[in-house]
Write a protein that holds these residues in place. Structure first.
Motif, PDB file in Angstrom:
ATOM      1  N   LEU A   1       0.832  -1.201   0.000  1.00 46.81           N
ATOM      2  CA  LEU A   1       0.000   0.000   0.000  1.00 46.81           C
ATOM      3  C   LEU A   1       0.872   1.257   0.000  1.00 46.81           C
ATOM      4  CD1 LEU A   1      -2.605  -0.968   2.747  1.00 46.81           C
ATOM      5  CD2 LEU A   1      -2.979  -0.963   0.286  1.00 46.81           C
ATOM      6  N   SER A   2       0.294   2.354  -0.473  1.00 44.02           N
ATOM      7  CA  SER A   2       0.996   3.636  -0.360  1.00 44.02           C
ATOM      8  C   SER A   2       1.082   3.979   1.127  1.00 44.02           C
ATOM      9  CB  SER A   2       0.236   4.730  -1.105  1.00 44.02           C
ATOM     10  OG  SER A   2      -0.948   5.069  -0.417  1.00 44.02           O
ATOM     11  N   TYR A   3       1.990   4.859   1.451  1.00 46.13           N
ATOM     12  CA  TYR A   3       2.208   5.209   2.852  1.00 46.13           C
ATOM     13  C   TYR A   3       0.909   5.714   3.498  1.00 46.13           C
ATOM     14  CZ  TYR A   3       4.351   7.089   7.031  1.00 46.13           C
ATOM     15  OH  TYR A   3       4.674   7.349   8.327  1.00 46.13           O
ATOM     16  N   GLU A   4       0.187   6.573   2.789  1.00 45.17           N
ATOM     17  CA  GLU A   4      -1.042   7.135   3.357  1.00 45.17           C
ATOM     18  C   GLU A   4      -2.118   6.068   3.529  1.00 45.17           C
ATOM     19  OE1 GLU A   4      -4.279  10.455   2.185  1.00 45.17           O
ATOM     20  OE2 GLU A   4      -2.202  11.123   2.359  1.00 45.17           O
ATOM     21  N   GLN A   5      -2.264   5.181   2.548  1.00 41.52           N
ATOM     22  CA  GLN A   5      -3.242   4.099   2.675  1.00 41.52           C
ATOM     23  C   GLN A   5      -2.895   3.201   3.858  1.00 41.52           C
ATOM     24  OE1 GLN A   5      -2.683   2.644  -1.357  1.00 41.52           O
ATOM     25  NE2 GLN A   5      -4.872   2.865  -1.693  1.00 41.52           N
ATOM     26  N   LYS A   6      -1.606   2.902   3.995  1.00 42.16           N
ATOM     27  CA  LYS A   6      -1.159   2.041   5.083  1.00 42.16           C
ATOM     28  C   LYS A   6      -1.472   2.681   6.438  1.00 42.16           C
ATOM     29  CE  LYS A   6       2.873   0.155   4.533  1.00 42.16           C
ATOM     30  NZ  LYS A   6       4.331  -0.112   4.525  1.00 42.16           N
ATOM     31  N   ARG A   7      -1.192   3.975   6.560  1.00 38.22           N
ATOM     32  CA  ARG A   7      -1.468   4.654   7.832  1.00 38.22           C
ATOM     33  C   ARG A   7      -2.947   4.623   8.170  1.00 38.22           C
ATOM     34  NH1 ARG A   7       0.795  10.406   7.392  1.00 38.22           N
ATOM     35  NH2 ARG A   7      -0.141  10.060   5.397  1.00 38.22           N
ATOM     36  N   VAL A   8      -3.792   4.931   7.182  1.00 37.26           N
ATOM     37  CA  VAL A   8      -5.233   4.939   7.421  1.00 37.26           C
ATOM     38  C   VAL A   8      -5.697   3.542   7.823  1.00 37.26           C
ATOM     39  CG1 VAL A   8      -7.487   5.194   6.301  1.00 37.26           C
ATOM     40  CG2 VAL A   8      -5.722   6.914   5.932  1.00 37.26           C
ATOM     41  N   PHE A   9      -5.268   2.529   7.082  1.00 36.91           N
ATOM     42  CA  PHE A   9      -5.675   1.153   7.346  1.00 36.91           C
ATOM     43  C   PHE A   9      -5.217   0.687   8.727  1.00 36.91           C
ATOM     44  CE2 PHE A   9      -4.974  -3.501   6.904  1.00 36.91           C
ATOM     45  CZ  PHE A   9      -6.282  -3.884   6.661  1.00 36.91           C
ATOM     46  N   LEU A  10      -3.965   0.968   9.078  1.00 36.52           N
ATOM     47  CA  LEU A  10      -3.441   0.511  10.362  1.00 36.52           C
ATOM     48  C   LEU A  10      -4.020   1.287  11.542  1.00 36.52           C
ATOM     49  CD1 LEU A  10       0.266  -0.194   9.400  1.00 36.52           C
ATOM     50  CD2 LEU A  10      -1.573  -1.845   9.776  1.00 36.52           C
TER      51      LEU A  10
END
Length: 173
Positions: A120-129
């Motif tokens: 995932l992109s960094y932003e997607q990863k942050r939102v998901f986590l």
């Protein structure tokens, strides 16, 4: 002057690709570029009465998309500096099973999920986590990351949908 009731579907149809290319050239992220286009069109719709010459609609929308994309990138950089990517996703999903076969299957599933999350992109990863590991609500995530709550919902939906597709392909095939 453009009427506020002008058909937004027509505007979207005419300018969506153009705005996407502008946003992608700045963000270099497919999903972030889509969010920029959506946000740009919302901004344009709210200020539709401020444009005097309909001939300049494309240039006006392009300027909005450019500024919005730059804002998104700046916001992401500020947030990256504040939030360290130190999520321990593995401990979040850690479980013990008495059946070795079941544990092996769970381990394989976890590896696939980790690989997907890493892609995932960094932003997607942050939102998901922030949602899955820390159990935050969309509104809380939006406040932390300085995003629109609808953007957070969209990102979570897209990540979950893609994860479902990957897992369905793997386990239903």
């Amino acid at each position: 002057m453009i009427k506020p009731l002008m058909d937004m579907r027509e505007i979207c149809r005419l300018y969506n690709k153009r705005l996407y290319h502008i946003a992608y050239s700045i963000t270099r992220d497919h999903y972030l570029a889509q969010d920029v286009v959506q946000e740009s069109l919302l901004k344009a719709y709210k200020k539709m009465d401020s444009i005097d010459d309909q001939e300049k609609l494309g240039a006006w929308l392009s300027a909005i998309a450019t500024r919005t994309a730059i804002d998104f990138v700046r916001k992401e950089r500020r947030t990256n500096a504040r939030i360290q990517d130190s999520f321990d996703f593995e401990n979040c999903m850690e479980s013990r099973y008495s059946d070795p076969g079941q544990e092996a299957e769970i381990n394989l599933l976890q590896e696939q999920i980790y690989a997907y999350v890493d892609s995932l992109s960094y932003e997607q990863k942050r939102v998901f986590l922030l949602k899955t590991k820390h159990g935050l609500k969309e509104r809380e995530i939006a406040d932390i990351l300085h995003l629109n709550p609808n953007t957070v919902k969209t990102k979570l939906y897209r990540v979950r949908q893609h994860l479902r597709e990957i897992l369905a392909d793997r386990y239903l095939a």
